[in-house]
Design an enzyme around this catalytic site. Structure first.
Site, PDB file in Angstrom:
ATOM      1  N   GLU A  88       3.774 -10.997 -17.604  1.00  0.00           N
ATOM      2  CA  GLU A  88       4.633  -9.910 -18.084  1.00  0.00           C
ATOM      3  C   GLU A  88       5.889 -10.436 -18.780  1.00  0.00           C
ATOM      4  OE1 GLU A  88       3.948  -6.277 -15.004  1.00  0.00           O
ATOM      5  OE2 GLU A  88       5.078  -7.958 -14.192  1.00  0.00           O
ATOM      6  N   LYS A 147      16.915  -4.718  -9.754  1.00  0.00           N
ATOM      7  CA  LYS A 147      15.682  -5.490  -9.600  1.00  0.00           C
ATOM      8  C   LYS A 147      15.348  -6.230 -10.896  1.00  0.00           C
ATOM      9  CE  LYS A 147      10.790  -5.573  -8.664  1.00  0.00           C
ATOM     10  NZ  LYS A 147       9.511  -4.872  -8.455  1.00  0.00           N
TER      11      LYS A 147
END
Length: 308
Positions: free
Chosen positions: A266, A183
């Site tokens: 992020e 991921k």
């Protein structure tokens, strides 16, 4: 099994809500404004897979240990999140983080001990709309968890059985770090490209060099993962390429959507961490370098505007 969900935003609200409606003992640790909102209307989910509106148990401060803490904050809020859930972490508490990337594992291990920290990830498109409702943007709701130590195995199996009652088909993985790295690899390429180009996948592919650059970005991330011992498996790599090279796709990473609303992102936890790992391993990563510089410039503009 007592579950404390940090927040009742998109990810935590969706999965926590699905488990709560199935009868699990779930409480949401929220800020006072969200607490008042949930007290008035309950937790509301709008989803192609079925809407939901239920009363939920909430608290504004953790005070007693629970069995599981579901950690669904943004990476830039991790320090505050750890402080908030610390009173709920007892000798046998397990923490299931669903954060992006992998850097948070070291920080959680340092704060709470590796024996308390599971591996986990999710793939889901969710947001909270102006009415405070959780809006599920498609039908994707992948939830993966796994033990990082042999001692965690029995408890993780019990948590998996409980989560399965929520109807979102959670996956119990025997290779959770591999899953997390896959991921991480995909997300870094996805976020890196859609933020750098400030466009969805389909528009990027419409550019003459769009697909070639996208493939190069993914190769940088995959090579970095391989250097760390987690080379993407062939099926995973095929899936990444399929998503990143889908003609006409309107898909964008959540980092792009955060940037589009001039919010914090992020980028250091995802793009920055991948670049740092590439450099440490001697993997050439020119596109990651440009992508991170772009996001840092964006953040500098945000900071300047806030200070003005």
């Amino acid at each position: 099994m007592r579950i404390l969900v940090l927040g009742a935003g998109g990810v935590g609200g969706y999965f926590g809500g699905r488990m709560a409606v199935a009868g699990a003992d779930v409480r949401f640790l929220v800020r006072p404004p969200r607490d008042e909102e949930l007290a008035r209307r309950g937790l509301v989910i709008r989803s192609p897979l079925g809407d939901l509106q239920i009363p939920v148990a909430t608290l504004t401060a953790a005070s007693a240990p629970v069995d599981v803490v579901l950690l669904t904050c943004k990476a830039y809020d991790l320090d505050r999140a750890m402080d908030a859930v610390a009173p709920a972490v007892g000798p046998s508490t397990l923490i299931l983080p669903l954060l992006n990337g992998v850097r948070h594992l070291d920080r959680l291990d340092t704060r709470f001990g590796r024996e308390h920290v599971l591996g986990g990830l999710c793939h889901i498109g969710v947001t909270v709309n102006a009415a405070g409702e959780i809006q599920h943007l498609n039908t994707l709701q992948r939830f993966v968890l796994g033990a990082r130590t042999p001692e965690q195995a029995e408890s993780v199996e019990a948590l998996h059985r409980l989560a399965a009652r929520g109807g979102f088909d959670p996956v119990l993985s025997a290779a959770i770090l591999q899953e997390m790295w896959e991921k991480f690899t995909f997300l870094t390429a996805y976020a890196g490209m859609t933020t750098l180009m400030r466009a969805p996948v389909g528009a990027i592919l419409a550019a003459a060099e769009g697909e070639a650059i996208t493939r190069e970005m993914l190769e940088e991330c995959a090579a970095t993962a391989a250097a760390a011992g987690f080379a993407p498996r062939p099926a995973a790599m095929d899936g990444m390429l399929s998503s990143l090279t889908e003609r006409g796709s309107t898909g964008t990473a959540s980092m792009f959507r955060d940037m589009a609303r001039n919010g914090p992102t992020e980028h250091e936890h995802v793009i920055g961490d991948m670049l740092a790992r590439a450099r440490a391993a001697g993997v050439p990563a020119p596109l990651l370098r440009v992508s991170l510089a772009h996001m840092q410039a964006y953040e500098a503009l945000r900071a300047a505007a806030a200070a003005a």
